[in-house]
Every structure is written in structure tokens, then in C-alpha cells.
Design a protein around this motif. Structure first.
Motif, PDB file in Angstrom:
ATOM      1  N   VAL A 138      82.763  35.190  45.134  1.00  0.00           N
ATOM      2  CA  VAL A 138      83.807  35.455  44.136  1.00  0.00           C
ATOM      3  C   VAL A 138      85.147  34.872  44.605  1.00  0.00           C
ATOM      4  O   VAL A 138      85.877  34.252  43.818  1.00  0.00           O
ATOM      5  CB  VAL A 138      83.939  36.978  43.888  1.00  0.00           C
ATOM      6  N   LEU A 139      85.467  35.048  45.873  1.00  0.00           N
ATOM      7  CA  LEU A 139      86.734  34.539  46.418  1.00  0.00           C
ATOM      8  C   LEU A 139      86.790  33.010  46.347  1.00  0.00           C
ATOM      9  O   LEU A 139      87.842  32.427  46.058  1.00  0.00           O
ATOM     10  CB  LEU A 139      86.913  35.002  47.867  1.00  0.00           C
ATOM     11  N   ILE A 140      85.670  32.350  46.585  1.00  0.00           N
ATOM     12  CA  ILE A 140      85.623  30.887  46.494  1.00  0.00           C
ATOM     13  C   ILE A 140      85.771  30.436  45.039  1.00  0.00           C
ATOM     14  O   ILE A 140      86.514  29.505  44.731  1.00  0.00           O
ATOM     15  CB  ILE A 140      84.311  30.349  47.104  1.00  0.00           C
ATOM     16  N   ALA A 141      85.052  31.122  44.137  1.00  0.00           N
ATOM     17  CA  ALA A 141      85.096  30.749  42.718  1.00  0.00           C
ATOM     18  C   ALA A 141      86.478  30.936  42.121  1.00  0.00           C
ATOM     19  O   ALA A 141      86.861  30.227  41.186  1.00  0.00           O
ATOM     20  CB  ALA A 141      84.068  31.568  41.930  1.00  0.00           C
ATOM     21  N   THR A 142      87.231  31.890  42.664  1.00  0.00           N
ATOM     22  CA  THR A 142      88.580  32.154  42.138  1.00  0.00           C
ATOM     23  C   THR A 142      89.669  31.449  42.961  1.00  0.00           C
ATOM     24  O   THR A 142      90.856  31.741  42.796  1.00  0.00           O
ATOM     25  CB  THR A 142      88.852  33.670  42.119  1.00  0.00           C
ATOM     26  N   ASP A 143      89.235  30.561  43.870  1.00  0.00           N
ATOM     27  CA  ASP A 143      90.143  29.754  44.695  1.00  0.00           C
ATOM     28  C   ASP A 143      91.014  30.585  45.644  1.00  0.00           C
ATOM     29  O   ASP A 143      92.042  30.103  46.135  1.00  0.00           O
ATOM     30  CB  ASP A 143      91.055  28.872  43.818  1.00  0.00           C
ATOM     31  N   VAL A 144      90.634  31.809  45.896  1.00  0.00           N
ATOM     32  CA  VAL A 144      91.341  32.623  46.880  1.00  0.00           C
ATOM     33  C   VAL A 144      90.942  32.171  48.286  1.00  0.00           C
ATOM     34  O   VAL A 144      91.742  32.235  49.229  1.00  0.00           O
ATOM     35  CB  VAL A 144      91.021  34.120  46.685  1.00  0.00           C
ATOM     36  N   LEU A 145      89.713  31.695  48.412  1.00  0.00           N
ATOM     37  CA  LEU A 145      89.185  31.237  49.694  1.00  0.00           C
ATOM     38  C   LEU A 145      88.715  29.796  49.546  1.00  0.00           C
ATOM     39  O   LEU A 145      88.073  29.443  48.551  1.00  0.00           O
ATOM     40  CB  LEU A 145      88.016  32.135  50.126  1.00  0.00           C
ATOM     41  N   ILE A 146      89.029  28.964  50.519  1.00  0.00           N
ATOM     42  CA  ILE A 146      88.639  27.556  50.500  1.00  0.00           C
ATOM     43  C   ILE A 146      87.503  27.345  51.495  1.00  0.00           C
ATOM     44  O   ILE A 146      87.574  27.796  52.648  1.00  0.00           O
ATOM     45  CB  ILE A 146      89.828  26.639  50.864  1.00  0.00           C
ATOM     46  N   LYS A 147      86.446  26.644  51.042  1.00  0.00           N
ATOM     47  CA  LYS A 147      85.265  26.463  51.879  1.00  0.00           C
ATOM     48  C   LYS A 147      85.554  25.740  53.186  1.00  0.00           C
ATOM     49  O   LYS A 147      84.871  25.963  54.192  1.00  0.00           O
ATOM     50  CB  LYS A 147      84.176  25.703  51.106  1.00  0.00           C
ATOM     51  N   GLU A 148      86.531  24.862  53.166  1.00  0.00           N
ATOM     52  CA  GLU A 148      86.834  24.070  54.363  1.00  0.00           C
ATOM     53  C   GLU A 148      87.732  24.809  55.351  1.00  0.00           C
ATOM     54  O   GLU A 148      88.029  24.291  56.431  1.00  0.00           O
ATOM     55  CB  GLU A 148      87.497  22.740  53.968  1.00  0.00           C
ATOM     56  N   SER A 149      88.142  26.029  55.014  1.00  0.00           N
ATOM     57  CA  SER A 149      89.100  26.749  55.863  1.00  0.00           C
ATOM     58  C   SER A 149      88.406  27.485  57.004  1.00  0.00           C
ATOM     59  O   SER A 149      87.209  27.779  56.948  1.00  0.00           O
ATOM     60  CB  SER A 149      89.899  27.752  55.023  1.00  0.00           C
ATOM     61  N   ASP A 150      89.187  27.801  58.031  1.00  0.00           N
ATOM     62  CA  ASP A 150      88.672  28.594  59.144  1.00  0.00           C
ATOM     63  C   ASP A 150      88.343  30.019  58.703  1.00  0.00           C
ATOM     64  O   ASP A 150      87.425  30.653  59.235  1.00  0.00           O
ATOM     65  CB  ASP A 150      89.693  28.637  60.285  1.00  0.00           C
ATOM     66  N   ASN A 151      89.110  30.522  57.731  1.00  0.00           N
ATOM     67  CA  ASN A 151      88.842  31.866  57.213  1.00  0.00           C
ATOM     68  C   ASN A 151      87.429  31.954  56.641  1.00  0.00           C
ATOM     69  O   ASN A 151      86.702  32.922  56.872  1.00  0.00           O
ATOM     70  CB  ASN A 151      89.852  32.233  56.121  1.00  0.00           C
ATOM     71  N   TYR A 152      87.051  30.925  55.877  1.00  0.00           N
ATOM     72  CA  TYR A 152      85.697  30.890  55.310  1.00  0.00           C
ATOM     73  C   TYR A 152      84.660  30.798  56.420  1.00  0.00           C
ATOM     74  O   TYR A 152      83.618  31.471  56.373  1.00  0.00           O
ATOM     75  CB  TYR A 152      85.541  29.696  54.365  1.00  0.00           C
ATOM     76  N   LEU A 153      84.928  29.975  57.421  1.00  0.00           N
ATOM     77  CA  LEU A 153      83.986  29.787  58.526  1.00  0.00           C
ATOM     78  C   LEU A 153      83.656  31.116  59.200  1.00  0.00           C
ATOM     79  O   LEU A 153      82.478  31.439  59.442  1.00  0.00           O
ATOM     80  CB  LEU A 153      84.585  28.817  59.550  1.00  0.00           C
ATOM     81  N   VAL A 154      84.694  31.904  59.481  1.00  0.00           N
ATOM     82  CA  VAL A 154      84.495  33.185  60.160  1.00  0.00           C
ATOM     83  C   VAL A 154      83.841  34.206  59.237  1.00  0.00           C
ATOM     84  O   VAL A 154      82.879  34.889  59.617  1.00  0.00           O
ATOM     85  CB  VAL A 154      85.842  33.725  60.694  1.00  0.00           C
TER      86      VAL A 154
END
Length: 362
Positions: free
Chosen positions: A42-58
Motif C-alpha cells: 500500500v505504501l509503495i502504491a501510494t508513493d509513500v515508500l520508494i522501492k529503490e530506497s533504503d527504507n524499503y530495503l529494510v
């Protein structure tokens, strides 16, 4: 009932009991990890989280670690269920998840082990190979412990088990698990593609009565296999409306009851059902009064048909509930939510209109 029928029934009960015993200890963890994966989606679909970010990685590592290393958890639970050494089973699971070997096998390449070909198979998130390995480990351990004296069996038994069962798993159980997994996924996909609406209606109608006998675990296994093989699953989506139908029928019983103590039981059971645990409301509220279970089946069937029409899929394993709704985020998500609501409303209306004795004699 003849001897053959009794034997078949005993085998079915043993298999179901085995599946339940293997998965029950980690159900809560699976749901928690699945919910986190849904929230990330949901966070990715709403652009709150970016797949290429370190936040997503963790965050993705937190959500995906359980599913990636699922064979190691199942090694422990299946070994405990079968009576094998769970730590030996974990080591065996670790063999086919070992990074350098796993990387080659998952690429589809064949590894030559003393001129014996080990076929490339994807082992991470798999279910069947490690269960078969744990079952074999049980027999091998018992055999070796019988023939070895106490002085040496403490280290010789696990040593030979790791070598033998590890080899058999890589050579035989891995490819067999892949074939079985693909077969189950393809058969289900064929039925589902023939008519998602009919599939949803049938599964939604029967899934809660199946819980009574534990038969629902066979569908849970298919759902987990679908996620491992296909990356998503519709079985869990089709099961969802029946869960909310239990809550709807339970609410009707709650409103019709005059017993304050029983109403308290109803309230807590309804809350439990909304969060995916239907046994309290089924066994404590709806099933003893029989007719509310009819409402559950009708509501679950209609809701299941709508869920099938929606095309909603689970992107990770989680039992259907309010908390796990993000797992189904994607195509057909809003219609899937509507299917849950409709199932609950229909079950509530039918249960409320049916005449039955609400406050049973104690």
C-alpha cells in the motif's frame, strides 16, 4: 462402516492433523509478516515508500525474511510433529538455502554431486521438500539410533542423517516438491480460471464447515503453495467473506440474546472473528444454534462469488481478517472489501430472521 472406509478416514484425519500441527505454531507469525508485506504494498502504491530506497530495503527484509526462510521454520515444526530431531531438520533445511548453492540451484542449473545430477529447484519459501525431508529424517534417525551404540550415536546419527537426508532432499524431494507444487497450482488455476465466481461461491459456502473437521488446512496449504509458485494467491481471497459472515451471524445472535453473560461471549467472539479467528464464534455461538451456521454458509457463498468476480489476490500469506486486508491490495481490492461486507450483512440478516432458540439451557 467397513474396514477399508475406516482406514481411509483414519489416513485423511492423520494427514490433516499433520498439516495442522506443522503450520499452527507459526500461523500468527505468518499473518504478522503477511500484514507487513501488505502494508508495504500500500505504501509503495501510494508513493509513500520508494522501492529503490533504503527504507524499503529494510522494511522488505523485515516482512520477507519469514517467507524466504520458511523451510527452516517448517523444518522445526514438522520435525517436532513427526518426532525427529528438530535441530537436525533445521540444518538440513539450511543446506538448500545455503547462499552459494541456493544461487546456482535457483538459476535452474544442475549441480553434479559425485557425478549425480542435482536438478535446479527454487527452495526459498517452499513447503513440500522440507516436510518430506523431516518425515524421512524421522525414520532414518530411529533406524540409526537402533544400530549404533550409545557411545557414538550422539554424533554419528546426526552426521549420517545430514548427509543422507540432505542428499535425498536435493536429489529427489526438491524436484518432487516442485512437480507437486506446480501440479497443485496449475489444477487450482484451471478450476479458478474456468469460473472464478463458481469457485468463490463453492469455497465460500463450504470453507467454514470444513474448519469444524480441520479440512480447511488443505486449502491453506494450496494457498501457501500458490504464493511460493505463482507469487500470489486467490484461495485466501475466496475464503475471506466466510470469515466475516461468521461475525455477521454472531452479531445477529448477540442482538437476539437476552442472556447478559452469553452476550459478552458473543461480543468477544465477534471481535475475534473480525481478526481472523473464527473458532470461538463458530463453536461457542453459531454452531450450537445450527441455523446461524446456515446463514454463514449462504453469506460466505455469495461473498465468495463476489470475491471471485473481483479477481483479488493475496500477495503474501495471512488469514483473512480486518488486519490483513492490505495483503489483498491490488486489482479488485475495493470489490473484495465489498464482498466481505456483503457476506457479513447477508449472514446477519438471515440469522436474525431465522427462528431458533438463542439462549440454550445450561
Amino acid at each position: 462402516m467397513n474396514t477399508s472406509s475406516q482406514h481411509q478416514k483414519s489416513m485423511i484425519n492423520t494427514i490433516i492433523d499433520g498439516i495442522a500441527g506443522i503450520f499452527l505454531p507459526i500461523v500468527s507469525l505468518l499473518s504478522a509478516a503477511g500484514i507487513l508485506k501488505g502494508i508495504i504494498a500500500v505504501l509503495i502504491a501510494t508513493d509513500v515508500l520508494i522501492k529503490e530506497s533504503d527504507n524499503y530495503l529494510v522494511l522488505n527484509a523485515m516482512a520477507d525474511s519469514l517467507f524466504y526462510f520458511l523451510p527452516m521454520l517448517l523444518a522445526y515444526t514438522s520435525a517436532k510433529k513427526f518426532g525427529a530431531n528438530p535441530f537436525t531438520a533445521i540444518v538440513i533445511a539450511g543446506i538448500f538455502l545455503y547462499p552459494s548453492l541456493n544461487h546456482i540451484l535457483e538459476s535452474g542449473q544442475t549441480v553434479e554431486f559425485f557425478h549425480i545430477p542435482l536438478k535446479g529447484v527454487t527452495y526459498h519459501s517452499s513447503v513440500i521438500p522440507i516436510i518430506l525431508a523431516s518425515a524421512l529424517l524421522t525414520f532414518v534417525e530411529k533406524f540409526l539410533n537402533k544400530i549404533f551404540p550409545d557411545m557414538v550415536k550422539g554424533f554419528l546419527t546426526p552426521l549420517l542423517c545430514i548427509i543422507f537426508v540432505g542428499f535425498v532432499t536435493l536429489f529427489l524431494f526438491g524436484p518432487i516438491g516442485m512437480v507437486i507444487g506446480d501440479f497443485l497450482a496449475n489444477i487450482y488455476e484451471y478450476i479458478y480460471n474456468f469460473s472464478p465466481i463458481i469457485s468463490g461461491a463453492l469455497l465460500g459456502t463450504v470453507i467454514q464447515p470444513m474448519v469444524i473437521f480441520g479440512f480447511h488446512w488443505s486449502f491453506i496449504l494450496i494457498g501457501m503453495n500458490n504464493i511460493a509458485v505463482l507469487g500470489s494467491d486467490t484461495v485466501l481471497a475466496l475464503m475471506g467473506p466466510a470469515v466475516f459472515a461468521q461475525a455477521g451471524a454472531g452479531l445477529a445472535v448477540f442482538l437476539k440474546s437476552k442472556d447478559t453473560k452469553f452476550k459478552s461471549i458473543c461480543a468477544s467472539s465477534i471481535l475475534s472473528a473480525l481478526f481472523g479467528i473464527t473458532e470461538p464464534i463458530m463453536f461457542g455461538v453459531n454452531l450450537p444454534r445450527k441455523k446461524p451456521m446456515i446463514a454463514v454458509c449462504i453469506g460466505g457463498g455469495i461473498g465468495g462469488a463476489i470475491a471471485g468476480y473481483s479477481g483479488a489476490k493475496a500477495i503474501a500469506f495471512a488469514f483473512p481478517s480486518l488486519a490483513s486486508l492490505p495483503v489483498f491490495y491490488g486489482d479488485g481490492f475495493l470489490l473484495y472489501i465489498l464482498s466481505d461486507v456483503i457476506a457479513a450483512i447477508i449472514a446477519f440478516i438471515i440469522a436474525y430472521c431465522l427462528k431458533f432458540k438463542v439462549d440454550l439451557a445450561k
